[in-house]
Scaffold this active site. Sequence first.
Site, PDB file in Angstrom:
ATOM      1  N   GLU A 129       0.882   5.632   0.222  1.00  0.00           N
ATOM      2  CA  GLU A 129       0.193   6.887   0.480  1.00  0.00           C
ATOM      3  C   GLU A 129       0.921   7.954  -0.325  1.00  0.00           C
ATOM      4  OE1 GLU A 129      -2.593   6.966   1.931  1.00  0.00           O
ATOM      5  OE2 GLU A 129      -2.554   4.980   2.851  1.00  0.00           O
ATOM      6  N   ASP A 189      -3.353  -0.151   6.300  1.00  0.00           N
ATOM      7  CA  ASP A 189      -4.078  -0.610   5.120  1.00  0.00           C
ATOM      8  C   ASP A 189      -3.418  -1.850   4.513  1.00  0.00           C
ATOM      9  OD1 ASP A 189      -5.804   1.456   5.510  1.00  0.00           O
ATOM     10  OD2 ASP A 189      -5.286   2.560   3.695  1.00  0.00           O
ATOM     11  N   HIS A 213      -5.981   4.666   5.967  1.00  0.00           N
ATOM     12  CA  HIS A 213      -5.161   5.590   5.182  1.00  0.00           C
ATOM     13  C   HIS A 213      -3.774   5.785   5.772  1.00  0.00           C
ATOM     14  CE1 HIS A 213      -8.824   6.126   3.040  1.00  0.00           C
ATOM     15  NE2 HIS A 213      -9.411   6.776   4.025  1.00  0.00           N
ATOM     16  N   ASP A 251       0.854  -1.184   0.000  1.00  0.00           N
ATOM     17  CA  ASP A 251       0.000   0.000   0.000  1.00  0.00           C
ATOM     18  C   ASP A 251       0.890   1.234   0.000  1.00  0.00           C
ATOM     19  OD1 ASP A 251      -2.874   1.097   0.359  1.00  0.00           O
ATOM     20  OD2 ASP A 251      -1.722   2.192   1.851  1.00  0.00           O
TER      21      ASP A 251
END
Length: 211
Positions: free
Chosen positions: A16, A179, A174, A14
């Site tokens: 960001e 996540d 988030h 994941d």
Amino acid sequence: MSRRFRGYLPVVVDVETAGFNAATDALLEVSATTLTMDENGMILPDHSISRHLIPFEGANIEQAALDFTKIDLNSAFRQSIAMPEQDALGEIFKTVRKAIKAHSCTRAILVGHNASFDLAFINAAVERCGIKRNPFHPFSSFDTATLAALAFGQTVLARACKAAGIPFDNREAHSASYDTEKTAELFCAVVNTWHELGGWELALRTMPEQD
């Protein structure tokens, strides 16, 4: 594990970011979780690694994206641990390569929730950094949004986890590390359900020895 996924090791990732454009927007966090398999053929999360990244020079940063992820680029904590893209990816890729070797696989394949997004940012960072040995397949991936839609009728990560009986705290969402952890649990739930239904064994009995 290598036979289950045709020589590929699923690694849950994941990211960001500071926007939606992998070519121009900053990559801010990357988290990866490798998977392993028990003696009954059930897959489960194994090792996780997470890194905060310094935005690359000239990177675009959308304030709306920071507001959504609640990332504070100026926090003392983040500034004390954030590292350049090349260093962060180097550490993550080292962990991935170790897992590939441990499972006698040939390459990693990225697992993500809306995986094309994560893979695009990883590939863009790899190109910027001039990394020659990217352990991930360059364009193939496993998408848990698609798998969850099939298995549980849900595409949003939080709702899919709840449908699968996986606890999910929206206050933690988030964060790349959180996540990734939940996406890994969701992927394992889907694959293991199929395994319990006999799907994997049936495929093994009918596939040729060489593909």
